[in-house]
Enzyme design. Structure first.
Site, PDB file in Angstrom:
ATOM      1  N   GLU A   1       0.957  -0.971   0.167  1.00 44.59           N
ATOM      2  CA  GLU A   1       0.202  -0.083  -0.180  1.00 44.59           C
ATOM      3  C   GLU A   1       1.218   1.756   0.177  1.00 44.59           C
ATOM      4  O   GLU A   1       2.184   1.179   0.498  1.00 44.59           O
ATOM      5  CB  GLU A   1      -1.078   0.350   1.311  1.00 44.59           C
ATOM      6  CG  GLU A   1      -1.858   1.076   1.614  1.00 44.59           C
ATOM      7  CD  GLU A   1      -2.628   1.239   2.792  1.00 44.59           C
ATOM      8  OE1 GLU A   1      -3.832   1.377   2.887  1.00 44.59           O
ATOM      9  OE2 GLU A   1      -2.924   0.619   3.614  1.00 44.59           O
TER      10      GLU A   1
ATOM     11  N   LYS B   1     -10.667   0.842  -2.206  1.00 41.83           N
ATOM     12  CA  LYS B   1     -10.657   0.421  -0.891  1.00 41.83           C
ATOM     13  C   LYS B   1     -11.779   0.374   0.344  1.00 41.83           C
ATOM     14  O   LYS B   1     -12.140   1.442  -0.189  1.00 41.83           O
ATOM     15  CB  LYS B   1      -9.067   1.080  -0.262  1.00 41.83           C
ATOM     16  CG  LYS B   1      -9.128   0.108   1.447  1.00 41.83           C
ATOM     17  CD  LYS B   1      -8.060   1.040   2.196  1.00 41.83           C
ATOM     18  CE  LYS B   1      -8.343   0.591   3.237  1.00 41.83           C
ATOM     19  NZ  LYS B   1      -7.208   1.619   4.000  1.00 41.83           N
TER      20      LYS B   1
ATOM     21  N   CYS C   1      -5.247  -3.671   2.138  1.00 44.95           N
ATOM     22  CA  CYS C   1      -4.415  -3.256   4.488  1.00 44.95           C
ATOM     23  C   CYS C   1      -5.628  -3.601   5.047  1.00 44.95           C
ATOM     24  O   CYS C   1      -5.797  -4.679   5.821  1.00 44.95           O
ATOM     25  CB  CYS C   1      -4.034  -1.626   4.427  1.00 44.95           C
ATOM     26  SG  CYS C   1      -2.860  -1.022   6.376  1.00 44.95           S
TER      27      CYS C   1
END
Length: 287
Positions: A31, A103, A162
């Site tokens: 990321e 995300k 993440c």
């Protein structure tokens, strides 16, 4: 990585050439691989569309080295000047973007013993549409939000970023609805949360889904205000770690074989796909 686009490009280029020389078919970057801001919101200033010069540079690197890339957490320009999308991009060995995932779960957390993070202050909140439950992957319509899986030379990839790691229902969908064989988890975990939960959560997602997990992690102190836990890992479908950098703060690559026959073997011996009782979490959430 740091708040220097050119220096980060040089680091990524070096790692890419090393991976290609080692015979890797897919290289996964963490990321924020292209830029880590000093202050919250700095990344908005460098955000670009997926056809902008930064992403075009990485696409060129993939084509020149004949390797696929997982570019996790790219700062994609958002729908307004104050926000970006935290986007995981898959590039094939011809330099073509074949899939992207924005995300879903944003890191708005007061870390115990650490600082307060509010990713939503500069990142668009993306919610999956209900029709994400069907196997749809490569062919998304404009403006359509989706949980994303895509075929690659190492198997069917399930994309995440993440903080998504803490939400197992997403990975259940990637496995049981989208037929993922390899889960990609590019990340920049904090040191506090990483020490406590990073490896445990990764192995849990593996065991629950019987997939490989490739978890490329940012490592070390980026600036005076930000530090990442590191500990890049590759884990097989039985939960065994088959690849790890020499220490969690290393900058480098780790290479492991992805054996899809082993995926099939684990799933045949423990047939949870046949035994599970699917729960419609959308319906449950509305009760």
């Amino acid at each position: 990585m740091a708040s220097n686009l050119a220096a980060n490009m040089a680091t990524c280029s070096h790692l890419l050439k090393e991976a290609a020389s080692a015979g890797a078919k897919l290289l996964c970057f963490p990321e924020a691989f292209s830029y880590v801001g000093t202050m919250d919101g700095d990344s908005v200033l460098v955000a670009e569309p997926l056809d902008g010069p930064i992403m075009n540079h990485y696409c060129s690197l993939a084509r020149e080295s004949d390797i696929w890339l997982s570019l996790g957490g790219f700062q994609e320009i958002g729908s307004d000047p104050q926000h970006l999308c935290n986007t995981h991009v898959i590039v094939d060995d011809t330099g073509k973007i074949i899939s992207s995932y924005r995300k879903i779960h944003l890191f708005d957390v007061d870390v115990p013993g650490g600082r307060v993070y509010k990713e939503s202050s500069f990142t668009e909140s993306v919610l999956p549409q209900r029709n994400s439950l069907s196997r749809k992957s490569e062919g998304k319509g404009e403006g359509e939000l989706d949980i994303v899986a895509v075929d690659s030379p190492i198997g069917r990839l399930g994309l995440s970023v993440c903080y998504d790691l803490r939400f197992p229902e997403m990975y259940q969908l990637l496995r049981f609805q989208h037929e993922a064989q390899v889960l990609l988890v590019p990340a920049a975990f904090t040191t506090v949360t990483g020490e406590a939960h990073w490896e445990i959560l990764l192995r849990a997602r593996v065991i629950e889904t019987q997939c490989y997990v490739i978890a490329a992690a940012q490592a070390g102190k980026h600036n005076d205000k930000r530090e990442s836990y590191g500990n890049t890992l590759i884990i097989d479908p039985w939960g065994t770690i088959v690849g790890r950098l020499p220490d969690r703060l290393s900058t480098g690559i780790v290479v492991a074989d992805i054996d899809l026959s082993f995926v099939d073997s684990v799933r045949e011996k423990m047939p949870i796909a046949k035994q599970r009782k699917p729960i419609d979490f959308w319906k449950a959430a509305s009760l």
